[in-house]
Motif scaffolding. Structure first.
Motif, short mmCIF file in Angstrom:
data_model
loop_
_atom_site.label_atom_id
_atom_site.label_comp_id
_atom_site.label_asym_id
_atom_site.label_seq_id
_atom_site.Cartn_x
_atom_site.Cartn_y
_atom_site.Cartn_z
N PHE A 195 0.96 -1.33 -0.08
CA PHE A 195 -0.24 -0.12 0.56
C PHE A 195 0.64 1.06 0.13
CE2 PHE A 195 -3.00 -3.34 1.37
CZ PHE A 195 -4.21 -2.50 0.65
N MET A 196 2.09 0.90 0.10
CA MET A 196 2.98 2.43 0.42
C MET A 196 2.92 3.26 -0.88
SD MET A 196 4.18 2.47 3.05
CE MET A 196 5.51 3.91 3.09
N ASP A 197 3.04 2.49 -1.75
CA ASP A 197 2.56 3.26 -3.69
C ASP A 197 0.99 4.07 -3.42
OD1 ASP A 197 1.71 0.94 -4.28
OD2 ASP A 197 2.38 0.82 -6.35
N ARG A 198 0.58 4.04 -2.52
CA ARG A 198 -0.81 4.23 -2.83
C ARG A 198 -0.66 5.82 -1.89
NH1 ARG A 198 -4.84 -1.19 -2.86
NH2 ARG A 198 -3.66 -2.70 -3.71
N LEU A 199 -0.24 5.88 -1.21
CA LEU A 199 -0.16 6.90 -0.11
C LEU A 199 0.92 8.16 -0.76
CD1 LEU A 199 0.40 4.67 3.21
CD2 LEU A 199 -1.70 6.15 2.31
N PRO A 200 0.00 9.24 -0.51
CA PRO A 200 0.99 10.20 -0.61
C PRO A 200 2.26 10.88 0.37
CG PRO A 200 -0.85 11.36 0.44
CD PRO A 200 -0.49 9.36 0.22
N ALA A 201 4.10 10.76 0.03
CA ALA A 201 4.68 10.58 0.97
C ALA A 201 4.66 11.70 1.89
CB ALA A 201 6.25 10.98 0.02
N PRO A 202 4.84 11.41 3.05
CA PRO A 202 5.14 11.97 4.62
C PRO A 202 5.60 13.23 4.03
CG PRO A 202 6.41 10.28 4.63
CD PRO A 202 5.93 9.85 3.52
#
Length: 107
Positions: free
Chosen positions: A57-64
């Motif tokens: 799921f990491m690529d579905r989230l905006p970067a912190p």
């Protein structure tokens, strides 16, 4: 409503239907998910909603952003590549099945 899977400290999983537009932290608090403390109430100032996001799921989230990154540098449990603050993960339909693991310690 997308389903969010919370892997608890004891290894069990709680699957919760989350409202689009709320956060991983808000959903956890409203459903009494143990281990997400959210002492600041979700204003990105305490890091007690630290979670480990499953790699898929990491690529579905905006970067912190810078503030989240700074808080993640001081979390009680190890900061890992999937470390995020639950208050900063806003639920969207694309996050259906999101799995997050709760760290051993928040404080």
């Amino acid at each position: 409503m997308p389903t969010i899977n919370y892997i608890l400290k004891d290894g069990s999983t709680r699957s919760i239907d989350a409202k689009v537009g709320t956060s991983v932290m808000e959903t956890a608090i409203h459903h009494n998910v143990r281990g997400i403390d959210a002492e600041c109430g979700g204003c990105c100032s305490c890091a007690t909603c630290h979670v480990y996001v499953e790699d898929a799921f990491m690529d579905r989230l905006p970067a912190p952003d810078d503030m989240e990154n700074e808080l993640l540098d001081g979390v009680a449990s190890d900061r890992l590549p999937g470390s995020r603050l639950g208050c900063q993960i806003v639920i969207t339909p694309a996050l259906e099945g999101l799995t997050v693991r709760i760290p051993e310690s928040q404080v």
